[in-house]
Design a protein around this motif. Structure first.
Motif, PDB file in Angstrom:
ATOM      1  N   GLU A 198       0.833  -1.205   0.000  1.00 62.48           N
ATOM      2  CA  GLU A 198       0.000   0.000   0.000  1.00 62.48           C
ATOM      3  C   GLU A 198       0.868   1.256   0.000  1.00 62.48           C
ATOM      4  N   TYR A 199       1.960   1.200   0.732  1.00 62.28           N
ATOM      5  CA  TYR A 199       2.887   2.333   0.798  1.00 62.28           C
ATOM      6  C   TYR A 199       3.481   2.624  -0.581  1.00 62.28           C
ATOM      7  N   LEU A 200       3.889   1.576  -1.283  1.00 56.91           N
ATOM      8  CA  LEU A 200       4.471   1.757  -2.606  1.00 56.91           C
ATOM      9  C   LEU A 200       3.448   2.322  -3.585  1.00 56.91           C
ATOM     10  N   TRP A 201       2.220   1.809  -3.501  1.00 59.68           N
ATOM     11  CA  TRP A 201       1.162   2.364  -4.358  1.00 59.68           C
ATOM     12  C   TRP A 201       0.953   3.843  -4.052  1.00 59.68           C
ATOM     13  N   LEU A 202       0.912   4.166  -2.774  1.00 58.91           N
ATOM     14  CA  LEU A 202       0.634   5.540  -2.367  1.00 58.91           C
ATOM     15  C   LEU A 202       1.708   6.494  -2.887  1.00 58.91           C
ATOM     16  N   HIS A 203       2.959   6.076  -2.791  1.00 60.49           N
ATOM     17  CA  HIS A 203       4.057   6.949  -3.210  1.00 60.49           C
ATOM     18  C   HIS A 203       4.247   6.980  -4.721  1.00 60.49           C
ATOM     19  N   ASP A 204       3.528   6.129  -5.415  1.00 62.79           N
ATOM     20  CA  ASP A 204       3.608   6.121  -6.874  1.00 62.79           C
ATOM     21  C   ASP A 204       2.380   6.794  -7.494  1.00 62.79           C
ATOM     22  N   GLY A 205       1.540   7.398  -6.649  1.00 66.36           N
ATOM     23  CA  GLY A 205       0.267   7.935  -7.110  1.00 66.36           C
ATOM     24  C   GLY A 205       0.354   9.212  -7.909  1.00 66.36           C
ATOM     25  N   GLY A 206       1.356  10.027  -7.647  1.00 68.84           N
ATOM     26  CA  GLY A 206       1.535  11.248  -8.404  1.00 68.84           C
ATOM     27  C   GLY A 206       0.543  12.351  -8.104  1.00 68.84           C
ATOM     28  N   TRP A 207      -0.043  12.355  -6.905  1.00 72.45           N
ATOM     29  CA  TRP A 207      -0.988  13.417  -6.560  1.00 72.45           C
ATOM     30  C   TRP A 207      -0.237  14.731  -6.358  1.00 72.45           C
ATOM     31  N   THR A 208      -0.794  15.787  -6.897  1.00 70.75           N
ATOM     32  CA  THR A 208      -0.143  17.093  -6.813  1.00 70.75           C
ATOM     33  C   THR A 208      -0.822  18.034  -5.831  1.00 70.75           C
ATOM     34  N   GLU A 209      -2.050  17.731  -5.433  1.00 70.91           N
ATOM     35  CA  GLU A 209      -2.738  18.595  -4.480  1.00 70.91           C
ATOM     36  C   GLU A 209      -1.968  18.600  -3.160  1.00 70.91           C
ATOM     37  N   PRO A 210      -1.606  19.768  -2.640  1.00 72.30           N
ATOM     38  CA  PRO A 210      -0.824  19.822  -1.391  1.00 72.30           C
ATOM     39  C   PRO A 210      -1.498  19.073  -0.244  1.00 72.30           C
ATOM     40  N   GLU A 211      -2.821  19.114  -0.198  1.00 77.06           N
ATOM     41  CA  GLU A 211      -3.546  18.450   0.895  1.00 77.06           C
ATOM     42  C   GLU A 211      -3.331  16.936   0.867  1.00 77.06           C
ATOM     43  N   LEU A 212      -3.006  16.394  -0.288  1.00 76.24           N
ATOM     44  CA  LEU A 212      -2.735  14.966  -0.426  1.00 76.24           C
ATOM     45  C   LEU A 212      -1.233  14.691  -0.473  1.00 76.24           C
ATOM     46  N   ALA A 213      -0.519  15.478  -1.265  1.00 78.62           N
ATOM     47  CA  ALA A 213       0.904  15.218  -1.495  1.00 78.62           C
ATOM     48  C   ALA A 213       1.759  15.433  -0.253  1.00 78.62           C
ATOM     49  N   GLU A 214       1.451  16.449   0.531  1.00 81.49           N
ATOM     50  CA  GLU A 214       2.305  16.758   1.686  1.00 81.49           C
ATOM     51  C   GLU A 214       2.209  15.708   2.791  1.00 81.49           C
ATOM     52  N   PRO A 215       1.001  15.227   3.151  1.00 77.31           N
ATOM     53  CA  PRO A 215       0.961  14.121   4.118  1.00 77.31           C
ATOM     54  C   PRO A 215       1.682  12.872   3.610  1.00 77.31           C
ATOM     55  N   ILE A 216       1.568  12.587   2.315  1.00 77.21           N
ATOM     56  CA  ILE A 216       2.269  11.429   1.755  1.00 77.21           C
ATOM     57  C   ILE A 216       3.776  11.611   1.894  1.00 77.21           C
ATOM     58  N   ALA A 217       4.240  12.806   1.575  1.00 77.00           N
ATOM     59  CA  ALA A 217       5.684  13.075   1.656  1.00 77.00           C
ATOM     60  C   ALA A 217       6.213  12.938   3.081  1.00 77.00           C
ATOM     61  N   SER A 218       5.347  13.132   4.064  1.00 74.56           N
ATOM     62  CA  SER A 218       5.789  13.021   5.461  1.00 74.56           C
ATOM     63  C   SER A 218       6.169  11.595   5.834  1.00 74.56           C
ATOM     64  N   THR A 219       5.820  10.619   4.993  1.00 75.26           N
ATOM     65  CA  THR A 219       6.143   9.216   5.275  1.00 75.26           C
ATOM     66  C   THR A 219       7.329   8.723   4.461  1.00 75.26           C
ATOM     67  N   ASP A 220       8.037   9.630   3.809  1.00 69.33           N
ATOM     68  CA  ASP A 220       9.140   9.217   2.938  1.00 69.33           C
ATOM     69  C   ASP A 220      10.203   8.408   3.666  1.00 69.33           C
ATOM     70  N   ASP A 221      10.345   8.630   4.968  1.00 70.37           N
ATOM     71  CA  ASP A 221      11.423   7.975   5.718  1.00 70.37           C
ATOM     72  C   ASP A 221      11.005   6.622   6.299  1.00 70.37           C
ATOM     73  N   ARG A 222       9.858   6.088   5.892  1.00 71.36           N
ATOM     74  CA  ARG A 222       9.373   4.850   6.499  1.00 71.36           C
ATOM     75  C   ARG A 222       9.498   3.635   5.592  1.00 71.36           C
TER      76      ARG A 222
END
Length: 395
Positions: A198-222
């Protein structure tokens, strides 16, 4: 006078009509405000206050509230006995053209993130659809920019599922030299592999909306913890080749991660364990044609495969030795009285009895004994009153 009186009556009637229309508009607008705020109970009660006179004088205004009222009824029907929203009912509401509660899309997404029953459901809980949830948030955000904060909050809560508390540090495996204590699956994120997918799918989603992209980016270190956790689950399930591949992927992708040293140790031990199991599988398959036949002297360097019978004394050299095994074969098992300076022993099965100055091991086909973490002894096969044993260096 008559004309004047008629004029007065018409003016009065007009005033009544204007007043009724104004009252009708006020009630419809009030109901609409309640609906926009998600309070459909109050909205329908307000609309219930519209009577025959309102419909007669301001039927067009009343008619404008029909779609909103129907949507509100669907929203009220979507609430179960516990006061929670049922997903199917919420879907019906969102699909209705009279729906006015913008936050309903966020609520629906939150249900899709968890499960049919809401809450923090397991990764494969019935009804969980994170892809559908993120899409719902994107649709809601596009249609209702005022829901920006709520969309961000929902997304931030969702990505909290990837917190490191789900995972453990890799557990160092004792390796093939001794008994391998199974990794405790209860201490692991048993869903770590599903979480990683699920994590890999989420990070491959390509969402550009800050409300979606920024929370996703907060998990980059996991990603490293998820990968290590999945590898551990595969190892605990006995899928050793899969686990080895995942550990190798970790070391290639995250060579400088804090856990890399521990993962490398686990990987190396696992590689040795796989080699050992392959060696043992070959030995068991060759049990009817042992490499050294009945030549017991071949065991003096702690590398042999021999056939023995009850009463056979097997001399074993090698590191930590010498040792002696007085072997007995009976009831499809092997018993061996152990001799030599034995500081420690471990086994992957069978039984060990020890006392003051003696030790005895009993095992079936496939069982192994390791002495002093240096020399291993395995039962390859038993046929009648004879058994085939392998001896190898385990240091």
């Amino acid at each position: 006078m008559v004309a004047v009186a008629a004029t007065v009556v018409l003016v009065a009637a007009g005033a009544v009509v204007l007043a009724v229309r104004a009252e009708t508009s006020r009630l419809v607008n009030l109901a609409d405000d309640r609906h926009v705020g998600g309070n459909c109970q109050d909205a329908t009660e307000v609309l219930d206050g519209l009577g025959p006179l309102h419909r007669f004088v301001a039927g067009d205004v009343v008619d404008s509230s029909v779609q909103g009222r129907r949507a509100c009824e669907l929203l009220l029907d979507a609430v179960d006995a516990d006061g929670d929203f049922e997903p199917a009912g919420l879907d019906d509401y969102l699909a209705h053209r009279g729906a006015r509660w913008a936050h309903a899309g966020v609520v629906r997404a939150e249900l899709l993130f968890a499960s049919n029953g809401g809450g923090n459901g397991s990764w494969d809980a019935p009804g969980r659809d994170p892809e559908g949830a993120v899409e719902q948030l994107a649709v809601t955000l596009a249609a209702h920019p005022e829901e920006s904060a709520s969309v961000r909050d929902a997304m931030s809560t969702y990505v909290g599922r990837f917190e490191k508390e789900w995972y453990t540090e890799p557990t160092v495996d004792p390796g093939p030299a001794g008994y391998v204590e199974p990794i405790d699956e209860e201490s692991l994120a048993s869903d770590a592999c599903s979480a990683r997918d699920e994590y890999l799918w989420l990070h491959d989603g390509g969402w550009t909306e800050p409300e979606l992209a920024e929370p996703i980016a907060s998990t980059d270190d996991r990603g490293d913890d998820l990968l290590a956790g999945c590898a551990q689950v595969r190892q605990a399930a006995g899928k050793l080749d899969d686990a080895r591949s995942l550990y190798a992927e970790y070391l290639k992708t995250y060579p400088d991660a804090p856990g890399a040293k521990s993962v490398r140790t686990v990987r190396d031990e696992l590689v040795e364990r796989i080699r050992h199991e392959q060696m043992r599988d070959r030995a068991v398959a060759n049990a009817n044609k042992p490499a050294d036949g009945s030549n017991l002297d071949a065991c003096r360097d702690a590398r042999c495969q021999v056939r023995v019978k009850s009463g056979t004394l097997v001399p074993i050299g090698g590191p930590g030795g010498p040792y002696e095994l007085l072997v007995w074969v009976h009831d499809k098992s092997v018993a061996a009285q152990l001799g030599g300076y034995i500081r420690s022993f471990s086994t992957n099965g069978g039984s060990i009895m020890s006392g003051d100055g003696y030790a005895t091991w009993g095992g079936d086909q496939g069982n192994e004994l390791v002495l002093n973490d240096k020399v291993g002894i395995g039962v390859d096969g038993i046929r009648g009153d004879r058994a085939t044993l392998s001896v190898w260096r385990a240091d």
